[in-house]
Design a protein around this motif. Structure first.
Motif, PDB file in Angstrom:
ATOM      1  N   MET A 168       0.827  -1.201   0.000  1.00  0.00           N
ATOM      2  CA  MET A 168       0.000   0.000   0.000  1.00  0.00           C
ATOM      3  C   MET A 168       0.866   1.258   0.000  1.00  0.00           C
ATOM      4  O   MET A 168       0.570   2.222  -0.716  1.00  0.00           O
ATOM      5  CB  MET A 168      -0.955   0.010   1.208  1.00  0.00           C
ATOM      6  N   ILE A 169       1.952   1.253   0.746  1.00  0.00           N
ATOM      7  CA  ILE A 169       2.868   2.396   0.755  1.00  0.00           C
ATOM      8  C   ILE A 169       3.476   2.591  -0.626  1.00  0.00           C
ATOM      9  O   ILE A 169       3.532   3.711  -1.142  1.00  0.00           O
ATOM     10  CB  ILE A 169       3.961   2.220   1.837  1.00  0.00           C
ATOM     11  N   HIS A 215       1.662   6.761  -6.849  1.00  0.00           N
ATOM     12  CA  HIS A 215       0.631   7.732  -7.205  1.00  0.00           C
ATOM     13  C   HIS A 215       1.129   9.164  -6.966  1.00  0.00           C
ATOM     14  O   HIS A 215       0.897  10.052  -7.796  1.00  0.00           O
ATOM     15  CB  HIS A 215      -0.649   7.460  -6.417  1.00  0.00           C
ATOM     16  N   ILE A 216       1.814   9.379  -5.866  1.00  0.00           N
ATOM     17  CA  ILE A 216       2.387  10.701  -5.576  1.00  0.00           C
ATOM     18  C   ILE A 216       3.384  11.080  -6.669  1.00  0.00           C
ATOM     19  O   ILE A 216       3.384  12.219  -7.148  1.00  0.00           O
ATOM     20  CB  ILE A 216       3.045  10.725  -4.173  1.00  0.00           C
ATOM     21  N   ASP A 217       4.227  10.141  -7.074  1.00  0.00           N
ATOM     22  CA  ASP A 217       5.193  10.410  -8.145  1.00  0.00           C
ATOM     23  C   ASP A 217       4.482  10.774  -9.444  1.00  0.00           C
ATOM     24  O   ASP A 217       4.886  11.696 -10.151  1.00  0.00           O
ATOM     25  CB  ASP A 217       6.112   9.202  -8.370  1.00  0.00           C
ATOM     26  N   PHE A 218       3.397  10.043  -9.761  1.00  0.00           N
ATOM     27  CA  PHE A 218       2.616  10.335 -10.962  1.00  0.00           C
ATOM     28  C   PHE A 218       2.027  11.738 -10.889  1.00  0.00           C
ATOM     29  O   PHE A 218       2.122  12.521 -11.845  1.00  0.00           O
ATOM     30  CB  PHE A 218       1.503   9.297 -11.132  1.00  0.00           C
ATOM     31  N   LEU A 219       1.416  12.077  -9.773  1.00  0.00           N
ATOM     32  CA  LEU A 219       0.807  13.397  -9.626  1.00  0.00           C
ATOM     33  C   LEU A 219       1.851  14.511  -9.683  1.00  0.00           C
ATOM     34  O   LEU A 219       1.610  15.562 -10.291  1.00  0.00           O
ATOM     35  CB  LEU A 219       0.012  13.472  -8.324  1.00  0.00           C
ATOM     36  N   THR A 220       3.001  14.281  -9.096  1.00  0.00           N
ATOM     37  CA  THR A 220       4.085  15.263  -9.145  1.00  0.00           C
ATOM     38  C   THR A 220       4.529  15.496 -10.585  1.00  0.00           C
ATOM     39  O   THR A 220       4.744  16.639 -10.997  1.00  0.00           O
ATOM     40  CB  THR A 220       5.273  14.796  -8.280  1.00  0.00           C
ATOM     41  N   ALA A 221       4.636  14.425 -11.355  1.00  0.00           N
ATOM     42  CA  ALA A 221       5.016  14.551 -12.765  1.00  0.00           C
ATOM     43  C   ALA A 221       3.944  15.304 -13.544  1.00  0.00           C
ATOM     44  O   ALA A 221       4.262  16.130 -14.418  1.00  0.00           O
ATOM     45  CB  ALA A 221       5.253  13.172 -13.380  1.00  0.00           C
ATOM     46  N   GLN A 222       2.680  15.040 -13.247  1.00  0.00           N
ATOM     47  CA  GLN A 222       1.592  15.739 -13.926  1.00  0.00           C
ATOM     48  C   GLN A 222       1.595  17.224 -13.599  1.00  0.00           C
ATOM     49  O   GLN A 222       1.380  18.069 -14.478  1.00  0.00           O
ATOM     50  CB  GLN A 222       0.235  15.127 -13.542  1.00  0.00           C
ATOM     51  N   ILE A 223       1.845  17.561 -12.348  1.00  0.00           N
ATOM     52  CA  ILE A 223       1.930  18.969 -11.939  1.00  0.00           C
ATOM     53  C   ILE A 223       3.062  19.662 -12.682  1.00  0.00           C
ATOM     54  O   ILE A 223       2.901  20.778 -13.190  1.00  0.00           O
ATOM     55  CB  ILE A 223       2.104  19.092 -10.407  1.00  0.00           C
TER      56      ILE A 223
END
Length: 102
Positions: free
Chosen positions: A52-53, A59-67
């Protein structure tokens, strides 16, 4: 989520169990809390929790890349209007004036 906590979570996700080693990832102001961190890291992490971690960190890495991608797009689109932006930025507006207008 600072660098220290991300490093700690990544280490936990990869199987690190030693509280001293995990607390060793502390940087800056967190270094002062090493003893508290070591105490907090005492316990058991099950394979499901590690999965889960990892999932959350991915997911955090994906969102950071999208930002970052969106920031680059905005910067690109605004680059042709830089002179106008600088002019707008030069207009002095006090916080009270701004509140009264909204």
């Amino acid at each position: 989520m600072g660098f220290s906590s991300l490093d700690m979570l990544r280490a936990i996700a990869e199987g690190e169990n030693y509280p001293e080693k995990l607390a060793g990832f502390a940087r800056r102001s967190m270094k002062k809390k090493k003893a508290e961190l070591e105490l907090a890291f005492r316990g058991y992490i099950q394979p499901h929790q590690r999965l889960m971690i990892k999932t959350i960190l991915t997911h955090i890495d994906f969102l950071t890349a999208q930002i970052e991608l969106l920031n680059q797009e905005v910067a690109c689109r605004l680059s042709t209007h830089q002179e106008d932006i600088e002019r707008l930025d030069s207009i002095p507006v006090s916080p009270l004036e701004w509140q009264n207008k909204s």
